[in-house]
Scaffold this motif. Structure first.
Motif, mmCIF file in Angstrom:
data_model
loop_
_atom_site.group_PDB
_atom_site.id
_atom_site.type_symbol
_atom_site.label_atom_id
_atom_site.label_comp_id
_atom_site.label_asym_id
_atom_site.label_seq_id
_atom_site.Cartn_x
_atom_site.Cartn_y
_atom_site.Cartn_z
ATOM 1 N N ALA A 81 -32.748 6.451 -8.902
ATOM 2 C CA ALA A 81 -32.566 7.868 -8.593
ATOM 3 C C ALA A 81 -32.599 8.727 -9.859
ATOM 4 O O ALA A 81 -33.145 9.840 -9.847
ATOM 5 C CB ALA A 81 -31.238 8.076 -7.854
ATOM 6 N N VAL A 82 -32.056 8.213 -10.952
ATOM 7 C CA VAL A 82 -32.100 8.940 -12.235
ATOM 8 C C VAL A 82 -33.515 8.976 -12.772
ATOM 9 O O VAL A 82 -34.021 10.026 -13.192
ATOM 10 C CB VAL A 82 -31.147 8.282 -13.252
ATOM 11 N N HIS A 83 -34.174 7.827 -12.774
ATOM 12 C CA HIS A 83 -35.529 7.716 -13.331
ATOM 13 C C HIS A 83 -36.505 8.663 -12.635
ATOM 14 O O HIS A 83 -37.377 9.257 -13.282
ATOM 15 C CB HIS A 83 -36.012 6.272 -13.201
ATOM 16 N N HIS A 84 -36.355 8.820 -11.332
ATOM 17 C CA HIS A 84 -37.282 9.657 -10.557
ATOM 18 C C HIS A 84 -36.799 11.095 -10.404
ATOM 19 O O HIS A 84 -37.416 11.879 -9.673
ATOM 20 C CB HIS A 84 -37.544 9.024 -9.191
ATOM 21 N N GLY A 85 -35.704 11.450 -11.081
ATOM 22 C CA GLY A 85 -35.271 12.836 -11.120
ATOM 23 C C GLY A 85 -34.449 13.307 -9.946
ATOM 24 O O GLY A 85 -34.114 14.504 -9.862
ATOM 25 N N TYR A 86 -34.092 12.412 -9.041
ATOM 26 C CA TYR A 86 -33.218 12.813 -7.935
ATOM 27 C C TYR A 86 -31.837 13.162 -8.473
ATOM 28 O O TYR A 86 -31.162 14.056 -7.957
ATOM 29 C CB TYR A 86 -33.107 11.689 -6.897
ATOM 30 N N ILE A 87 -31.404 12.419 -9.490
ATOM 31 C CA ILE A 87 -30.199 12.738 -10.250
ATOM 32 C C ILE A 87 -30.667 13.216 -11.616
ATOM 33 O O ILE A 87 -31.353 12.482 -12.330
ATOM 34 C CB ILE A 87 -29.285 11.503 -10.395
ATOM 35 N N GLU A 88 -30.318 14.438 -11.989
ATOM 36 C CA GLU A 88 -30.841 15.003 -13.234
ATOM 37 C C GLU A 88 -30.255 14.324 -14.464
ATOM 38 O O GLU A 88 -30.963 14.061 -15.447
ATOM 39 C CB GLU A 88 -30.565 16.516 -13.276
#
Length: 336
Positions: A81-88
């Motif tokens: 989620a972090v890597h794909h920008g869902y979590i900034e």
């Protein structure tokens, strides 16, 4: 996944260590596997799926309840989620992604705090309480796992299980890793006290519950995927950026007394008194342990993964699980 099976006696003392632990805990079966220099050099199973007469022998497709080892899979999903920008950013406060009733209780708690057990939250008689200010201590609780799985689902629109199946299990043809509500012939029965307060009866196969079962070989493969940073069988099968994120040091502070974590993995940076990783295990290694005494340790500097499997839930009187798991890693290192 193709790993050559070249069994040898180099790690006999690791097998002996696991058998000794098996004698100390209240289980009915166990397994051990070591991958070294891209070869499977140890693979042994003994015992049965339960203590019942006629129970199925433990074998290569036997799937053990992995307890908190499941958190390494949740850590992967958060890293996704972090890597794909869902979590900034993991330094965002969790309230940016979740609506909570008591904002005062959750204020200043970041995703980093949840990932590294430094959030300071606990539950007491069904309500959430604060034990210490976020980032000011370390405590191993379950409330952070519930919050992390909720954050993954709210940001990505997908469950932990869906992310793992797409990113890892399907590309690598994992068939013996998953979440199960009902018993089947390949699932090893958990040996536990009847009213153990840590046992969960919650059901669901979305990856948020404590009902994950994995075979010895696929837990070793899981470790191996991390060891090789997703580069398997000559191609990048799993994102190396996600794996690097999940297994690198993320703790907001380093304290010589307290464990250090990545994305829920225990990571070896500096020696720490309370860590589950052995003194001889080198810097840059990472490990995770479950309440069933199941464990996987990844030692990149020695190109090695070691896994042990048991079906004993909790500790028997006199069994020091932290000392035992530290010596497991140290025994691996002594063989090297």
């Amino acid at each position: 996944m193709f790993i050559k099976r070249r069994l040898n006696g180099m790690f006999n003392s690791v097998v002996s260590h696991v058998k000794n632990t098996y004698d100390l805990v209240d289980g009915s079966g166990a397994g051990v596997m070591v991958i070294h220099n891209d070869n499977m050099v140890v693979e042994e199973y003994w015992g049965k799926h339960s203590k019942e007469s006629g129970a199925r022998p433990i074998q290569e497709d036997s799937q053990f309840h992995v307890a908190s080892v499941r958190k390494s899979y949740i850590g992967f999903a958060v890293a996704y989620a972090v890597h794909h920008g869902y979590i900034e950013s993991i330094d965002d406060e969790l309230t940016k992604y979740l609506s909570v009733a008591d904002t005062e209780l959750f204020i200043k708690i970041t995703i980093r705090h949840l990932l590294t057990h430094t959030h300071g939250l606990n539950t007491q008689e069904g309500r959430i309480i604060r034990e210490f200010a976020p980032g000011k201590g370390w405590a191993y609780r379950d409330i952070n796992i519930k919050l992390l799985t909720d954050i993954v689902k709210s940001t990505t629109g997908r469950t932990i299980a869906e992310i793992l199946k797409e990113q890892v299990f399907n590309p690598l043809a994992f068939k013996e890793t998953g979440w199960h509500d009902e018993a089947n012939e390949k699932l090893v029965q958990v040996i536990k006290e009847q009213n153990d307060k840590f046992w969960s009866t919650s059901k669901g196969t979305d990856g948020s519950q404590k009902n994950m079962y994995v075979s010895t070989r696929e837990l070793a493969y899981w470790g191996y995927v991390h060891l090789k940073q997703g580069f398997i069988d000559g191609e990048q099968r799993v994102s190396n950026d996600i794996i690097k994120l999940a297994t690198s040091l993320q703790s907001p502070f380093v304290n010589k007394d307290l464990p250090q974590n990545g994305f829920l993995w225990f990571v070896k940076d500096l020696p720490a008194k309370q860590t589950e990783i052995g003194d001889l295990v080198p810097q840059g290694s990472y490990q995770i342990l479950g309440y069933t005494s199941v464990a996987v340790v990844v030692i990149p500097k020695k190109n090695t993964v070691a896994v042990r499997m048991f079906n004993s839930f909790g500790s028997t009187p006199g069994y020091d699980y932290l000392s035992d798991i530290r010596s497991f890693g140290d025994t691996v290192m002594e063989c090297l």
